[in-house]
Scaffold this active site. Structure first.
Site, short mmCIF file in Angstrom:
data_model
loop_
_atom_site.label_atom_id
_atom_site.label_comp_id
_atom_site.label_asym_id
_atom_site.label_seq_id
_atom_site.Cartn_x
_atom_site.Cartn_y
_atom_site.Cartn_z
CB CYS A 1 -5.80 -1.37 -0.79
SG CYS A 1 -5.84 -1.98 -2.49
CG ASP B 1 2.29 -3.18 -3.29
OD1 ASP B 1 1.65 -3.88 -4.10
OD2 ASP B 1 1.75 -2.37 -2.51
CG HIS C 1 -1.02 -4.41 -1.85
ND1 HIS C 1 -0.83 -3.12 -2.29
CD2 HIS C 1 -2.35 -4.53 -1.62
CE1 HIS C 1 -1.98 -2.49 -2.33
NE2 HIS C 1 -2.93 -3.33 -1.93
#
Length: 245
Positions: free
Chosen positions: A132, A179, A212
């Site tokens: 991330c 995501d 995600h």
């Protein structure tokens, strides 16, 4: 990272109950978690945190997994003592919080970590993996540090910069199909830019049905339908490091 449609930058998913096999050390002006490889092969991997910080057990679990494959791993505190984001934080304040933690302004800390790996761990070949926020940082350092042998950016994308393709060495990008943070349109744009301009090896993989955080945020006993994708992504990560470091 956040985008305009979805301010939440990272699904917290599962916080693993994991103690870690490494130890915390001081690296110049920052702290770090270090796990020595069982074999001294002169290889090291820098693991870059997500917004929940260098002490998140999930990130240390991934660092230890990589270490078990023959790499000394280090998870530095790239927030330099500033508080990580809290899962209970007010998302309305997140944009201001993020301004003080720019994933592309970590060179001072990165230089310190490289010195530590060379001087204290005798590392001669170094790679980098990030999740991330850390995935964005990986993209940045892979365009900045020619000495890095390989990079793996896991659900992190640089979207507000024209120069996203001048990678110095082989880089693997891992994304999730579902995501909410990184729309597939952004992945397609990155794919197009790299295809047109990138001069080194790279690969972009998007995992079907995943969200995600799936690589380091889902428990080992997750849904049976998800486990093959988690296992494959982790295996791809290790294989990429093995191939190029």
């Amino acid at each position: 990272m956040a985008n305009e449609a979805h301010p939440c930058p990272c699904d917290i998913g599962h916080r693993l109950e994991y103690g870690g096999m490494g130890q915390e050390v001081q690296v110049e002006h920052i702290k770090a978690y270090v796990t020595r490889s069982p074999v001294d092969a002169g290889k090291a991997v820098i693991v870059i945190q997500d917004i929940f910080g260098w002490q998140l057990p999930n990130t240390r679990y991934m660092a230890d997994l990589i270490a078990g494959n023959g790499y000394t791993t280090i998870v530095p505190d790239f927030f330099v003592g500033q508080e990580p984001w809290s899962p209970t934080g007010d998302w309305a304040t997140f944009p201001e919080w993020l301004k003080t933690r720019n994933a592309r302004k970590i060179n001072r800390e990165f230089d310190a970590v490289l010195r530590y790996l060379k001087q204290q761990c005798q590392a001669r070949r170094v790679g980098v993996v990030g999740f991330c926020w850390g995935g964005v940082a990986v993209h940045h350092v892979m365009m900045t540090y020619p000495e890095l042998r390989a990079g793996v950016s896991v659900y992190g994308i640089v979207k507000d910069s024209e120069d996203v393709y001048s990678l110095k060495n082989p880089t693997l990008f891992i994304f999730a199909e579902n995501d909410a943070v990184i729309p597939l349109e952004q992945v397609s744009l990155l794919t197009q830019k790299l295809k047109e301009h990138c001069k080194v090896e790279y690969q972009i993989k998007t995992f079907s049905g995943q969200t995600h955080g799936f690589v380091h945020r889902k428990k080992e006993d997750c849904l049976p339908a998800d486990k093959p994708y988690i296992d494959e992504a982790r295996r791809n990560l290790i294989e990429w490091l093995n191939k190029y470091i």
